[in-house]
Design an enzyme around this catalytic site. Sequence first.
Site, mmCIF file in Angstrom:
data_model
loop_
_atom_site.group_PDB
_atom_site.id
_atom_site.type_symbol
_atom_site.label_atom_id
_atom_site.label_comp_id
_atom_site.label_asym_id
_atom_site.label_seq_id
_atom_site.Cartn_x
_atom_site.Cartn_y
_atom_site.Cartn_z
ATOM 1 N N SER A 8 -3.601 -33.377 11.531
ATOM 2 C CA SER A 8 -3.118 -32.094 12.040
ATOM 3 C C SER A 8 -2.057 -32.340 13.103
ATOM 4 O O SER A 8 -2.327 -32.985 14.115
ATOM 5 C CB SER A 8 -4.266 -31.287 12.644
ATOM 6 O OG SER A 8 -3.758 -30.219 13.411
ATOM 7 N N HIS A 33 -1.326 -31.293 7.874
ATOM 8 C CA HIS A 33 -1.912 -29.989 8.186
ATOM 9 C C HIS A 33 -1.157 -29.348 9.357
ATOM 10 O O HIS A 33 -1.033 -29.945 10.421
ATOM 11 C CB HIS A 33 -3.388 -30.200 8.557
ATOM 12 C CG HIS A 33 -4.170 -28.947 8.748
ATOM 13 N ND1 HIS A 33 -4.842 -28.319 7.720
ATOM 14 C CD2 HIS A 33 -4.418 -28.209 9.854
ATOM 15 C CE1 HIS A 33 -5.460 -27.247 8.189
ATOM 16 N NE2 HIS A 33 -5.215 -27.152 9.489
ATOM 17 N N ASP A 35 -1.075 -26.168 11.873
ATOM 18 C CA ASP A 35 -1.836 -25.057 12.440
ATOM 19 C C ASP A 35 -0.885 -24.037 13.047
ATOM 20 O O ASP A 35 -0.150 -24.348 13.992
ATOM 21 C CB ASP A 35 -2.797 -25.565 13.522
ATOM 22 C CG ASP A 35 -4.002 -26.277 12.918
ATOM 23 O OD1 ASP A 35 -4.622 -25.702 12.025
ATOM 24 O OD2 ASP A 35 -4.298 -27.400 13.359
ATOM 25 N N MET A 37 -0.567 -20.525 15.025
ATOM 26 C CA MET A 37 -1.336 -19.624 15.890
ATOM 27 C C MET A 37 -0.402 -18.595 16.525
ATOM 28 O O MET A 37 0.737 -18.922 16.870
ATOM 29 C CB MET A 37 -2.044 -20.427 16.992
ATOM 30 C CG MET A 37 -2.917 -21.550 16.476
ATOM 31 S SD MET A 37 -3.719 -22.425 17.833
ATOM 32 C CE MET A 37 -4.429 -23.824 16.946
ATOM 33 N N HIS A 69 -2.119 -23.582 7.783
ATOM 34 C CA HIS A 69 -3.313 -22.799 8.126
ATOM 35 C C HIS A 69 -2.877 -21.680 9.076
ATOM 36 O O HIS A 69 -2.514 -21.941 10.226
ATOM 37 C CB HIS A 69 -4.338 -23.738 8.782
ATOM 38 C CG HIS A 69 -5.537 -23.051 9.332
ATOM 39 N ND1 HIS A 69 -6.364 -23.649 10.265
ATOM 40 C CD2 HIS A 69 -6.076 -21.824 9.107
ATOM 41 C CE1 HIS A 69 -7.338 -22.815 10.587
ATOM 42 N NE2 HIS A 69 -7.179 -21.693 9.897
ATOM 43 N N MET A 71 -3.571 -18.964 11.438
ATOM 44 C CA MET A 71 -4.520 -18.330 12.352
ATOM 45 C C MET A 71 -3.800 -17.175 13.032
ATOM 46 O O MET A 71 -3.552 -17.198 14.245
ATOM 47 C CB MET A 71 -5.033 -19.356 13.367
ATOM 48 C CG MET A 71 -5.947 -20.382 12.772
ATOM 49 S SD MET A 71 -6.330 -21.729 13.911
ATOM 50 C CE MET A 71 -5.093 -22.918 13.441
ATOM 51 N N MET A 140 -14.154 -23.736 9.491
ATOM 52 C CA MET A 140 -13.830 -24.101 10.863
ATOM 53 C C MET A 140 -15.102 -24.603 11.550
ATOM 54 O O MET A 140 -16.105 -23.887 11.607
ATOM 55 C CB MET A 140 -13.276 -22.894 11.623
ATOM 56 C CG MET A 140 -11.874 -22.459 11.200
ATOM 57 S SD MET A 140 -10.619 -23.764 11.328
ATOM 58 C CE MET A 140 -10.691 -24.170 13.090
ATOM 59 N N ASP A 179 -12.306 -28.391 9.522
ATOM 60 C CA ASP A 179 -11.348 -28.563 10.604
ATOM 61 C C ASP A 179 -12.025 -28.303 11.949
ATOM 62 O O ASP A 179 -12.545 -27.218 12.189
ATOM 63 C CB ASP A 179 -10.182 -27.582 10.401
ATOM 64 C CG ASP A 179 -9.079 -27.730 11.438
ATOM 65 O OD1 ASP A 179 -9.192 -28.602 12.322
ATOM 66 O OD2 ASP A 179 -8.093 -26.973 11.357
#
Length: 223
Positions: A8, A33, A35, A37, A69, A71, A140, A179
């Site tokens: 990640s 990966h 992330d 947000m 991913h 979020m 998660m 994760d």
Amino acid sequence: MDVKIAPSILSSDFTRLGDQVREALDAGAKYIHVDVMDGHFVPNLTVGPLIVSALRPIVDQGGATLATHLMIEKPERLIPAFAEAGADQITVHVETCPHLHRTVQQIRDLGVKPGVTLNPATPLSTLEEILPFVDLVLIMSVNPGFGGQSYIPTSTSKIARLRKMLEVRGLSDVDIEVDGGIKPDNAAEIAAAGATILVAGSAIFNERASVAKNIEKFREALG
């Protein structure tokens, strides 16, 4: 079952992001990966489509999958931008999608593999109707929003129950990604429960050892 390590970039050194991703790929990582947000759904703000676009040629050179991913609230607004940026896989949260089937179909229609994810307190029952339509379920194992948190121990049972749900439905090909708080000392337990992709950030990108050495530790732990 073949278990893949997915570094990640959340924990990487962003002043050397390209180099660190290359190090992970050179060490054999087949997933990168990302992330994303938004500071609303989770209490942090990270990267957008531009980072995915910048990483795309590097990940191509390594023959790996670029997984994103989301979020974020209202992910359907930004899914086209991440697809255009080059994401191979886009995962959305059950908690943010009131029309989850439509959102999953939107991802699929853009030529991207769809995934769905659950926060630690969200029950597996919320997946029952969507499982036939996804390529991946992400569990998660920490509350999303920050790197470096500790693995929530009850996640292992949740992974095992999800694996059974998939097998009962004839969906064994659906990947289970996990994760949060994954390290070499708990990787084998998580894989044994049924996980096929392990996301690791601070256990791979840190100052204690090189990226290659940290990935090697995972390989040794997984046998």
